[in-house]
Scaffold this motif. Structure first.
Motif, short mmCIF file in Angstrom:
data_model
loop_
_atom_site.label_atom_id
_atom_site.label_comp_id
_atom_site.label_asym_id
_atom_site.label_seq_id
_atom_site.Cartn_x
_atom_site.Cartn_y
_atom_site.Cartn_z
N ALA A 89 4.81 8.48 9.18
CA ALA A 89 4.20 9.37 10.30
C ALA A 89 3.43 8.41 11.26
O ALA A 89 3.39 8.66 12.53
N ARG A 90 3.04 7.16 10.77
CA ARG A 90 2.21 6.52 11.87
C ARG A 90 2.97 5.06 11.89
O ARG A 90 2.50 4.13 11.98
N GLU A 91 4.31 4.83 11.76
CA GLU A 91 5.09 3.75 11.87
C GLU A 91 4.75 2.96 13.06
O GLU A 91 4.64 1.61 12.82
N ALA A 92 4.97 3.55 13.98
CA ALA A 92 4.47 2.57 15.44
C ALA A 92 3.18 2.11 15.19
O ALA A 92 3.03 0.91 15.67
N ASP A 93 1.97 2.66 14.89
CA ASP A 93 0.91 2.25 14.80
C ASP A 93 0.66 1.21 13.99
O ASP A 93 0.03 0.09 14.11
N LEU A 94 1.40 1.23 12.80
CA LEU A 94 1.16 0.12 11.54
C LEU A 94 2.30 -1.02 12.08
O LEU A 94 1.64 -2.18 11.78
N ALA A 95 3.22 -0.80 12.82
CA ALA A 95 3.99 -2.07 13.21
C ALA A 95 3.22 -2.67 14.36
O ALA A 95 3.14 -4.05 14.43
N ALA A 96 2.36 -2.02 14.98
CA ALA A 96 1.49 -2.66 16.19
C ALA A 96 0.40 -3.51 15.62
O ALA A 96 -0.09 -4.34 16.24
N VAL A 97 -0.18 -3.07 14.23
CA VAL A 97 -1.16 -3.88 13.74
C VAL A 97 -0.63 -5.05 12.65
O VAL A 97 -1.31 -5.46 11.85
N GLY A 98 0.79 -5.05 12.49
CA GLY A 98 1.25 -6.14 11.61
C GLY A 98 1.71 -5.64 10.42
O GLY A 98 2.01 -6.44 9.29
N GLY A 99 1.81 -4.40 10.08
CA GLY A 99 2.30 -3.79 8.93
C GLY A 99 3.92 -3.58 8.81
O GLY A 99 4.46 -3.65 9.87
N LEU A 152 0.74 -1.09 -0.02
CA LEU A 152 -0.15 0.03 0.16
C LEU A 152 0.93 1.34 -0.13
O LEU A 152 2.04 1.22 0.79
N SER A 153 0.38 2.42 -0.61
CA SER A 153 1.03 3.75 -0.65
C SER A 153 -0.01 4.65 0.07
O SER A 153 -1.03 4.77 -0.17
N ALA A 154 0.56 5.12 1.12
CA ALA A 154 -0.43 6.12 2.03
C ALA A 154 0.24 7.46 2.03
O ALA A 154 1.61 7.51 2.73
N VAL A 155 -0.08 8.48 1.54
CA VAL A 155 0.40 9.80 1.33
C VAL A 155 -0.25 10.75 2.38
O VAL A 155 0.43 11.57 3.11
N LEU A 156 -1.39 10.65 2.29
CA LEU A 156 -2.05 11.69 3.14
C LEU A 156 -2.18 11.53 4.54
O LEU A 156 -2.33 10.10 4.99
N GLU A 157 -1.89 12.46 5.59
CA GLU A 157 -1.98 12.12 6.85
C GLU A 157 -3.16 12.35 7.47
O GLU A 157 -3.43 12.16 8.68
N ASP A 158 -4.20 13.01 7.14
CA ASP A 158 -5.59 13.27 7.56
C ASP A 158 -6.37 12.62 6.55
O ASP A 158 -6.34 12.70 5.34
N GLY A 159 -7.60 12.00 7.28
CA GLY A 159 -8.61 11.75 6.51
C GLY A 159 -8.60 10.05 6.00
O GLY A 159 -9.33 9.49 5.33
N VAL A 160 -7.30 9.67 6.00
CA VAL A 160 -6.91 8.06 5.89
C VAL A 160 -6.47 7.37 6.95
O VAL A 160 -5.65 7.70 7.81
N ASP A 161 -7.24 6.53 7.45
CA ASP A 161 -6.99 5.56 8.51
C ASP A 161 -6.29 4.40 8.09
O ASP A 161 -6.69 3.29 8.00
N VAL A 162 -4.88 4.65 7.84
CA VAL A 162 -4.15 3.62 7.18
C VAL A 162 -3.78 2.37 8.08
O VAL A 162 -3.88 1.44 7.79
N ALA A 163 -3.57 3.03 9.42
CA ALA A 163 -3.52 1.57 10.42
C ALA A 163 -4.75 0.69 10.52
O ALA A 163 -4.79 -0.54 10.70
N GLY A 164 -6.02 1.53 10.48
CA GLY A 164 -7.26 0.70 10.41
C GLY A 164 -7.30 -0.19 9.02
O GLY A 164 -7.71 -1.42 9.41
N GLU A 165 -6.91 0.29 8.26
CA GLU A 165 -7.13 -0.44 6.80
C GLU A 165 -6.01 -1.51 6.96
O GLU A 165 -6.38 -2.70 6.24
#
Length: 333
Positions: free
Chosen positions: A300-310, A264-277
């Motif tokens: 920007a959300r590296e820790a959150d993504l690692a926590a959910v297995g990204g 996945l590519s995620a650029v926007l920091e607002d309006g996209v729940d990348v960790a949830g996806e």
């Protein structure tokens, strides 16, 4: 057969000479230090250890991995061997002496090869392309990008020209130094060039499949096109789904196509729940199918993504080692 160093270490551990709470002789480097010294991300290190047994680190009482100097040297050589174009499965079992010889041969061969474009050469293409964007020169921008592909090759074009140009355009737009019309024009032209690159790669029989998309709410697709093009250059078959797709739809395609990984590519920091996806994808996909995420929002959300297995990659150049570190039976020797 695994290399003698790895087997000796494993036998000592299984025989009780090295316990999980007692570091082996000389094991003093945590995984962060190993990552810094070898250029391998912690995620790739863990995959290589778990699936290939390339090294067997000891552990502290708290479960922290500790590596020896010999472990670091072996991992460094393995990384160099894969950067030359081999899969980890082709070199994981090699003894240290043979591995060192192989890396030395690669370095000698590179010395005999024609000179690659230097950093100033590459940045010249970025500067010329950006000037064309500022001047709203569609033909000039497309000509600069096409010339860069031909002269530099696809891999250098992607990591040295297209990705830096994309970042510069985004930064200048956010700072108000580039208008929306200029940003849109650049996006259209760059998208066209990347789409032509994608169509130029034929399907590879037996190659692993990578599904590439942007998560729900993310409409910027240049990053995803860069990832798809880079993966094709690494020998993957790519299923490109485009922007703004919910996790359930991405997972459905990945399962139907037997994908070995999702990116996945995620650029926007607002309006996209990348960790949830990513969490939703992780729940829908088998555990052996990693979800690789890149882009400014991912960092920007590296820790959150690692926590959910990204698995977060910091830039396009970091994608290749991650893909080469996956367990791909068809790429093994």
């Amino acid at each position: 057969m695994k290399n003698s160093e790895t087997m000796t270490e494993r036998e000592r551990r299984e025989g009780g000479e090295v316990s999980d709470s007692t570091p082996a002789g000389g094991a003093r480097h945590p995984i962060g230090v190993v990552s810094e010294r070898t250029g391998l991300s912690p995620d790739v290190l863990r995959v290589w250890e778990r699936r290939y047994g390339v090294v067997v680190p000891s552990r502290t009482e708290g479960g922290q991995r500790l590596y020896t100097d010999a472990d670091i040297e072996r991992l460094r050589l393995l990384h160099l061997a894969t950067l030359a174009g081999r899969s980890i499965g082709q070199v994981a079992d090699m003894p240290m002496s043979a591995l060192a010889d192989l890396v030395r041969e690669d370095e000698e061969e590179r010395g005999r090869a024609p000179r690659l474009a230097s950093a100033p050469d590459v940045m010249g293409y970025v500067d010329a392309a950006f000037a064309a964007v500022q001047e709203l020169d569609v033909a000039g921008l497309e000509a600069q990008l096409r010339r860069a592909v031909v002269v530099l090759g696809v891999r250098v074009f992607l990591t040295g020209v297209a990705a830096p140009l994309f970042r510069r355009i985004g930064d200048e737009w956010h700072e108000g130094r580039l208008g929306s019309g200029q940003e849109h024009l650049a996006t259209v032209v760059l998208r066209g060039v990347l789409e032509r690159l994608l169509s130029a790669f034929g399907s590879r029989p037996g190659a692993a499949r990578l599904v590439v998309a942007t998560p729900a709410g993310e409409h910027h697709e240049i990053g995803a096109l860069l990832v798809a093009s880079a993966a094709l250059g690494e020998g993957w078959n790519v299923v490109y789904l485009g922007p703004d797709l919910p996790a359930a739809e991405i997972a459905s395609v990945a399962l139907a196509k037997g994908a070995r990984a999702v990116a996945l590519s995620a650029v926007l920091e607002d309006g996209v729940d990348v960790a949830g996806e990513v969490a939703a994808l992780r729940a829908a996909l088998p555990s052996h199918v990693p979800v690789v995420v890149g882009g400014e929002a991912a960092l920007a959300r590296e820790a959150d993504l690692a926590a959910v297995g990204g698995v977060v990659v910091r830039d396009l150049a970091g994608l290749g080692p991650v893909l080469r570190g996956l367990d791909l039976p068809e790429s093994r020797s």
